[in-house]
Structure formats: C-alpha cells, structure tokens
Design a protein around this motif. Sequence first.
Motif, PDB file in Angstrom:
ATOM      1  N   UNK A 206       0.811  -1.222   0.000  1.00  0.00           N
ATOM      2  CA  UNK A 206       0.000   0.000   0.000  1.00  0.00           C
ATOM      3  C   UNK A 206       0.843   1.269   0.000  1.00  0.00           C
ATOM      4  N   UNK A 207       2.114   1.165   0.405  1.00  0.00           N
ATOM      5  CA  UNK A 207       3.054   2.273   0.216  1.00  0.00           C
ATOM      6  C   UNK A 207       2.906   3.456   1.144  1.00  0.00           C
ATOM      7  N   UNK A 208       2.249   3.286   2.282  1.00  0.00           N
ATOM      8  CA  UNK A 208       2.013   4.438   3.154  1.00  0.00           C
ATOM      9  C   UNK A 208       3.284   4.943   3.828  1.00  0.00           C
ATOM     10  N   UNK A 209       4.171   4.044   4.234  1.00  0.00           N
ATOM     11  CA  UNK A 209       5.408   4.494   4.876  1.00  0.00           C
ATOM     12  C   UNK A 209       6.219   5.367   3.917  1.00  0.00           C
ATOM     13  N   UNK A 210       6.305   4.950   2.674  1.00  0.00           N
ATOM     14  CA  UNK A 210       7.047   5.735   1.680  1.00  0.00           C
ATOM     15  C   UNK A 210       6.340   7.050   1.372  1.00  0.00           C
ATOM     16  N   UNK A 211       5.013   7.024   1.292  1.00  0.00           N
ATOM     17  CA  UNK A 211       4.248   8.247   1.047  1.00  0.00           C
ATOM     18  C   UNK A 211       4.473   9.256   2.173  1.00  0.00           C
ATOM     19  N   UNK A 212       4.433   8.787   3.402  1.00  0.00           N
ATOM     20  CA  UNK A 212       4.622   9.664   4.559  1.00  0.00           C
ATOM     21  C   UNK A 212       6.023  10.268   4.553  1.00  0.00           C
ATOM     22  N   UNK A 251       4.452   4.996  11.376  1.00  0.00           N
ATOM     23  CA  UNK A 251       4.677   5.957  12.459  1.00  0.00           C
ATOM     24  C   UNK A 251       6.140   6.400  12.511  1.00  0.00           C
ATOM     25  N   UNK A 252       7.057   5.457  12.351  1.00  0.00           N
ATOM     26  CA  UNK A 252       8.477   5.803  12.369  1.00  0.00           C
ATOM     27  C   UNK A 252       8.823   6.740  11.217  1.00  0.00           C
ATOM     28  N   UNK A 253       8.253   6.488  10.048  1.00  0.00           N
ATOM     29  CA  UNK A 253       8.484   7.370   8.901  1.00  0.00           C
ATOM     30  C   UNK A 253       7.967   8.772   9.181  1.00  0.00           C
ATOM     31  N   UNK A 254       6.808   8.867   9.823  1.00  0.00           N
ATOM     32  CA  UNK A 254       6.233  10.174  10.157  1.00  0.00           C
ATOM     33  C   UNK A 254       7.100  10.918  11.162  1.00  0.00           C
ATOM     34  N   UNK A 255       7.605  10.207  12.180  1.00  0.00           N
ATOM     35  CA  UNK A 255       8.478  10.850  13.166  1.00  0.00           C
ATOM     36  C   UNK A 255       9.756  11.353  12.510  1.00  0.00           C
ATOM     37  N   UNK A 256      10.360  10.518  11.664  1.00  0.00           N
ATOM     38  CA  UNK A 256      11.606  10.915  11.004  1.00  0.00           C
ATOM     39  C   UNK A 256      11.407  12.105  10.075  1.00  0.00           C
ATOM     40  N   UNK A 257      10.225  12.206   9.466  1.00  0.00           N
ATOM     41  CA  UNK A 257       9.947  13.293   8.520  1.00  0.00           C
ATOM     42  C   UNK A 257       9.369  14.524   9.208  1.00  0.00           C
ATOM     43  N   UNK A 258       9.097  14.437  10.497  1.00  0.00           N
ATOM     44  CA  UNK A 258       8.551  15.576  11.227  1.00  0.00           C
ATOM     45  C   UNK A 258       7.095  15.870  10.934  1.00  0.00           C
ATOM     46  N   UNK A 259       6.327  14.837  10.534  1.00  0.00           N
ATOM     47  CA  UNK A 259       4.917  15.047  10.204  1.00  0.00           C
ATOM     48  C   UNK A 259       4.008  14.155  11.052  1.00  0.00           C
ATOM     49  N   UNK A 260       4.483  13.761  12.232  1.00  0.00           N
ATOM     50  CA  UNK A 260       3.701  12.862  13.076  1.00  0.00           C
ATOM     51  C   UNK A 260       2.353  13.475  13.444  1.00  0.00           C
TER      52      UNK A 260
END
Length: 386
Positions: A206-212, A251-260
């Motif tokens: 579904x690609x959500x981690x990459x999208x985030x 969630x980890x991708x969001x934290x790393x990208x600053x968009x949590x």
Amino acid sequence: MPDDRRSSPLALLVTRNFPPLLGGMEKVNQHLLAALQPTWRTALCGPAGCPEYASPAAEVRQCKVKPLPVFLAVTLWHAVHLAWRRKPEWVIAGSGLTAPIAWLAARCAGGKVAVYLHGLDIVASSRAYQWLWMPFIRRCDLVLVNSTNTARLAQGRGVRSDKLHVLHPGTDLPELDANVAHDFRERHGFGQRPLLLSVGRLTQRKGLAEFVAKALPAIVSRHREALLVVIGDEASDALHTRTGSERERILAAARDAGVEKNLRFLGRCDEATLGAAYQAANLHVFPVLELPGDVEGFGMVALESAAYGLPTVAFAVGGVSDAVREGRTGTLVESGDYGRLGEAVIRQLAQTRDGLATAICRDFAAGKAWPVFGERLRKLLGAPNV
C-alpha cells in the motif's frame, strides 16, 4: 406459487478469500456468490466463519484458514465430496489458490470450472505454485480477471486469450449526506482540516510508509493542517505479509519526517464510519508500490471512493488504472515519482469538491456497480436471461 429452486442447477464456489476474512478479494467473492443466486442454487467451501456471510439458502462447508496445507486438504475433501453428491454445473475457484481443487471437483461432477484471478495469484514467486497451480489455472474452462493488467499477467503465464475475460469488481452506490460528513469531523476533532484518506489493510504494497516519508512533508509545507487519516488494520490473515508491524513503520516514517502530527490512525471501522470518512475527506490517496511477486490487482478502494464522489490521487501501477479514470475521477502518477504525487495532492487540495466533480465520480462508479458485475458474471457463465 411453488418454489422450483430444487430443479435449478448448482454452482459451487471454492475459496479461502471470503468473509469473515477482510479485504477486496473477500468482498468480491461474497458478491460473486450472491450474483449466482438468480440462476443457480449455490454451495460454498470457504474459511471458518463463512456461513454467517453467505445466503441462508447456500450449502456451506468451512475450514480454518491456518495452517494453509490443512485448509487446502480439508477444502479439497469437502469440495470433491459435495461435487460428487450434488453434481454442480459450475465449480468456481475464488482465486488461483483454489483452482486445482475446483478443477478436480468439477471433473468429479462432470461440470465446468472457472477461476477468478486477482493478480497476486498469478505473480506468486513460489516455484511450487508456478509449477503445480498454474497448469490447473490454464486448464479452466473460463478465466475471469479483475483488470486489464491482470489479463496481461495471465496471458504472460500461458492462459489462452479465448478463455480470458475481464470482470471488474463492483461497488455500492450510497446516498450522500452532508450531515454525516460534518458529524464525522466533529466526532474526531478534525474541524476544517484538509483530510487525506487512506483505506485498506496495512501492508507494504500500500506504500504508506514511503508516502509519509517522501510526499507528505511537501504537502504539509503547503497545507500545514493537512491530515492523513488511515483506516485499516494490520493484515494478519493475508498470505503475503512481511514480519513486524506496518503501522509502526508508518509511524516511524512520520516521526523521522517531522509530520507525526499530520497522521491519524482510526484502525478498523464499521461500514457507516467508513462511509462517513469518504464523505468527509478532501481526497483519497493510493500510493501503491510495485513489488516483485506482489501486485495491486484492481484497487477497489479507489472505485469505492468514486462512489462517494471523492477523487483519488494514485500511482499508476497494477490494475489501478482500471479503477481511476485519469482527469475525471482522479490523477494517476508514474510509479515512484513522489514529487509529482505530492504536487497532484497539493493541486487537488486547492480545489473545492463541487457538485459536478462529485457527479462525474459517481457516474463512473455507477458503471461498475455490483448489479453490473452480477449481470456480466451470469452472462459469462452462460445463464439464460433472468
């Protein structure tokens, strides 16, 4: 008026993919079984718990889905025994996984065999599957596929074109209610924030981690209050999963990208809540990945989104192009181009969902509604006019 159903021919559906398991394949097979009933008496060999989701008139055999070899062995016994006794006119495999079982059951009954292919059941990387399962798929009298892309995959595996027919999954066409959308936003504290909606089981494909990680930061830089709302749970019953939690990866991708703070998980929702989410959202996002041995066969959530008048921005992978009409019900972007994907989302969020755009989306969905699916299925199986 006397009931002459006992004199009707029988159709037997054999599948692992049926409720209570969750997913697009399960929904398709549930509607497939129901679509047979105007012409055929029906029987089902499926997963444990399936009788609750089949017609009370259907004769049902069930088996626990894990371990898989046990499911296949027990389902084979059920299907052959039922076919020997009931002599079905058609035995239908709900996916390539049960094609050998359906073929053997049909031969025991002197009936015909069909298989409905979803994409994953063609590209499975297992050598045993390709050597043992694909020959049975090629021997079926009728091969139904969910998209033009799945048809290409099937032809590439040696399925004859004269046996092959595209049968798109369908959708319901619900009534719209602005109050439902308002209540959904208020209940979850979303206010007037721009809502991006993702619907489906949480899988790598579904690609959500990459999208985030790769698209959401650019979207948030233009729309600071934008919120990605994710509806769906971990795919614990799926055959194609990787270890660990996909939710934690997102969630980890969001934290790393600053968009949590721009991400919200709602988990698994009932149909009413899902319908409210479709109506409340500004845009449906579908950033599906192209993965070896994995494929998005159709993209039912994009069609469901259109049924609610909600456009989709997606990667043009697998069968998604059959579920989204470019420039009408959404925007398709070349796979992996997160820059263009983000730009398409930003552009869409700048537009207002008006009545014309909603009508265009719903008109497209109406052409693929479940009654259309059922009518075409019965025609392909040679049913007389009903």
